[in-house]
Design a protein around this motif. Structure first.
Motif, PDB file in Angstrom:
ATOM      1  N   GLY A  34      36.561 -12.648  66.027  1.00 25.21           N
ATOM      2  CA  GLY A  34      37.638 -11.870  66.624  1.00 25.21           C
ATOM      3  C   GLY A  34      37.190 -10.532  67.182  1.00 25.21           C
ATOM      4  N   ASP A  35      35.996 -10.061  66.789  1.00 27.37           N
ATOM      5  CA  ASP A  35      35.474  -8.808  67.336  1.00 27.37           C
ATOM      6  C   ASP A  35      34.846  -9.078  68.696  1.00 27.37           C
ATOM      7  N   PRO A  36      34.857  -8.088  69.571  1.00 25.88           N
ATOM      8  CA  PRO A  36      34.256  -8.289  70.891  1.00 25.88           C
ATOM      9  C   PRO A  36      32.734  -8.346  70.794  1.00 25.88           C
ATOM     10  N   VAL A  37      32.133  -9.118  71.690  1.00 27.11           N
ATOM     11  CA  VAL A  37      30.686  -9.096  71.841  1.00 27.11           C
ATOM     12  C   VAL A  37      30.382  -7.852  72.660  1.00 27.11           C
ATOM     13  N   LEU A  38      29.538  -6.989  72.115  1.00 30.81           N
ATOM     14  CA  LEU A  38      29.259  -5.709  72.750  1.00 30.81           C
ATOM     15  C   LEU A  38      28.070  -5.843  73.698  1.00 30.81           C
ATOM     16  N   MET A  39      28.243  -5.352  74.899  1.00 31.48           N
ATOM     17  CA  MET A  39      27.202  -5.454  75.915  1.00 31.48           C
ATOM     18  C   MET A  39      26.170  -4.355  75.706  1.00 31.48           C
ATOM     19  N   GLY A  40      24.892  -4.702  75.933  1.00 34.47           N
ATOM     20  CA  GLY A  40      23.869  -3.679  75.824  1.00 34.47           C
ATOM     21  C   GLY A  40      22.478  -4.260  75.702  1.00 34.47           C
ATOM     22  N   GLN A  41      21.553  -3.363  75.427  1.00 33.50           N
ATOM     23  CA  GLN A  41      20.163  -3.767  75.287  1.00 33.50           C
ATOM     24  C   GLN A  41      19.450  -2.880  74.277  1.00 33.50           C
ATOM     25  N   LEU A  42      18.366  -3.383  73.756  1.00 34.43           N
ATOM     26  CA  LEU A  42      17.520  -2.683  72.800  1.00 34.43           C
ATOM     27  C   LEU A  42      16.198  -2.400  73.492  1.00 34.43           C
ATOM     28  N   VAL A  43      15.730  -1.156  73.405  1.00 33.24           N
ATOM     29  CA  VAL A  43      14.436  -0.790  73.968  1.00 33.24           C
ATOM     30  C   VAL A  43      13.670   0.042  72.950  1.00 33.24           C
ATOM     31  N   ALA A  44      12.362  -0.005  73.043  1.00 38.55           N
ATOM     32  CA  ALA A  44      11.504   0.818  72.193  1.00 38.55           C
ATOM     33  C   ALA A  44      10.453   1.455  73.093  1.00 38.55           C
ATOM     34  N   THR A  45      10.053   2.657  72.735  1.00 44.22           N
ATOM     35  CA  THR A  45       9.082   3.372  73.550  1.00 44.22           C
ATOM     36  C   THR A  45       7.694   2.745  73.419  1.00 44.22           C
ATOM     37  N   ARG A  46       6.835   3.128  74.319  1.00 46.27           N
ATOM     38  CA  ARG A  46       5.457   2.645  74.320  1.00 46.27           C
ATOM     39  C   ARG A  46       4.758   3.012  73.009  1.00 46.27           C
ATOM     40  N   ALA A  47       5.058   4.205  72.486  1.00 48.24           N
ATOM     41  CA  ALA A  47       4.429   4.649  71.234  1.00 48.24           C
ATOM     42  C   ALA A  47       4.829   3.761  70.063  1.00 48.24           C
ATOM     43  N   ILE A  48       6.054   3.284  70.055  1.00 49.79           N
ATOM     44  CA  ILE A  48       6.500   2.355  68.999  1.00 49.79           C
ATOM     45  C   ILE A  48       5.740   1.041  69.141  1.00 49.79           C
ATOM     46  N   HIS A  49       5.703   0.496  70.346  1.00 49.58           N
ATOM     47  CA  HIS A  49       5.015  -0.784  70.574  1.00 49.58           C
ATOM     48  C   HIS A  49       3.519  -0.685  70.300  1.00 49.58           C
ATOM     49  N   ALA A  50       2.930   0.474  70.552  1.00 49.51           N
ATOM     50  CA  ALA A  50       1.490   0.643  70.357  1.00 49.51           C
ATOM     51  C   ALA A  50       1.076   0.484  68.898  1.00 49.51           C
ATOM     52  N   ARG A  51       2.019   0.633  67.982  1.00 52.94           N
ATOM     53  CA  ARG A  51       1.711   0.489  66.552  1.00 52.94           C
ATOM     54  C   ARG A  51       1.715  -0.965  66.098  1.00 52.94           C
ATOM     55  N   GLY A  52       2.084  -1.863  66.993  1.00 50.35           N
ATOM     56  CA  GLY A  52       1.973  -3.291  66.690  1.00 50.35           C
ATOM     57  C   GLY A  52       3.272  -3.944  66.265  1.00 50.35           C
ATOM     58  N   GLY A  53       3.267  -5.262  66.363  1.00 50.72           N
ATOM     59  CA  GLY A  53       4.446  -6.070  66.061  1.00 50.72           C
ATOM     60  C   GLY A  53       5.012  -5.875  64.664  1.00 50.72           C
ATOM     61  N   PRO A  54       4.163  -5.863  63.631  1.00 51.34           N
ATOM     62  CA  PRO A  54       4.722  -5.658  62.286  1.00 51.34           C
ATOM     63  C   PRO A  54       5.441  -4.314  62.145  1.00 51.34           C
ATOM     64  N   PHE A  55       4.925  -3.269  62.792  1.00 50.95           N
ATOM     65  CA  PHE A  55       5.591  -1.964  62.738  1.00 50.95           C
ATOM     66  C   PHE A  55       6.931  -2.031  63.465  1.00 50.95           C
ATOM     67  N   VAL A  56       6.962  -2.676  64.612  1.00 49.23           N
ATOM     68  CA  VAL A  56       8.219  -2.824  65.364  1.00 49.23           C
ATOM     69  C   VAL A  56       9.240  -3.567  64.513  1.00 49.23           C
ATOM     70  N   GLN A  57       8.830  -4.641  63.863  1.00 54.27           N
ATOM     71  CA  GLN A  57       9.744  -5.411  63.015  1.00 54.27           C
ATOM     72  C   GLN A  57      10.241  -4.572  61.838  1.00 54.27           C
ATOM     73  N   ALA A  58       9.366  -3.759  61.259  1.00 48.45           N
ATOM     74  CA  ALA A  58       9.780  -2.877  60.162  1.00 48.45           C
ATOM     75  C   ALA A  58      10.785  -1.838  60.651  1.00 48.45           C
ATOM     76  N   CYS A  59      10.594  -1.347  61.864  1.00 46.82           N
ATOM     77  CA  CYS A  59      11.551  -0.395  62.453  1.00 46.82           C
ATOM     78  C   CYS A  59      12.917  -1.057  62.622  1.00 46.82           C
ATOM     79  N   LEU A  60      12.923  -2.264  63.169  1.00 42.57           N
ATOM     80  CA  LEU A  60      14.185  -2.976  63.381  1.00 42.57           C
ATOM     81  C   LEU A  60      14.912  -3.187  62.058  1.00 42.57           C
TER      82      LEU A  60
END
Length: 128
Positions: A34-60
């Motif tokens: 019954g709640d609306p699906v909210l439109m949008g996107q998720l982005v992370a900076t280059r510095a976040i991605h540079a720390r690797g996939g496991p770090f990105v997953q831990a951030c999420l």
């Protein structure tokens, strides 16, 4: 006579929608029936991605579970900014609310899901 009253968004509604969007984007938690699906996107900076996939997953995981929004970091009550510790590193997240997916103007009705496009950015303080 012209109505000059300024529109004021319902901060509780905006916070609830921002929390739902953040949980969905970070943890893949579905929106409630019954709640609306909210439109949008998720982005992370280059510095976040540079720390690797496991770090990105831990951030999420950390960002998706945030429930505390102190007034000094959330003066409007929108739950649109926060900080978490991930692997000994301070990580920020911010939600910007736009009037559409063209990302040009801020939303004039941030409590209206049909008129608001959210961008959740994950960043390090040094990225700011």
């Amino acid at each position: 006579m012209t109505d000059t009253a300024e529109y004021v968004a319902d901060a509780t509604k905006v916070a609830e929608q921002n929390d739902a969007f953040r949980r969905n984007a970070c943890l893949a938690i579905p929106y409630a029936p019954g709640d609306p699906v909210l439109m949008g996107q998720l982005v992370a900076t280059r510095a976040i991605h540079a720390r690797g996939g496991p770090f990105v997953q831990a951030c999420l995981a950390a960002i998706g579970r945030v429930t505390d929004f102190p007034a000094d970091n959330d003066p409007d009550g929108f739950h649109d900014f926060g900080a978490v510790e991930v692997e000994g590193t301070t990580v920020w997240f911010k939600l910007d609310l736009f009037d559409g997916s063209d990302l040009i103007y801020g939303s004039e009705a941030p409590d209206n899901p049909a008129r608001t496009y959210r961008v959740l950015t994950i960043l390090l303080p040094g990225d700011w």
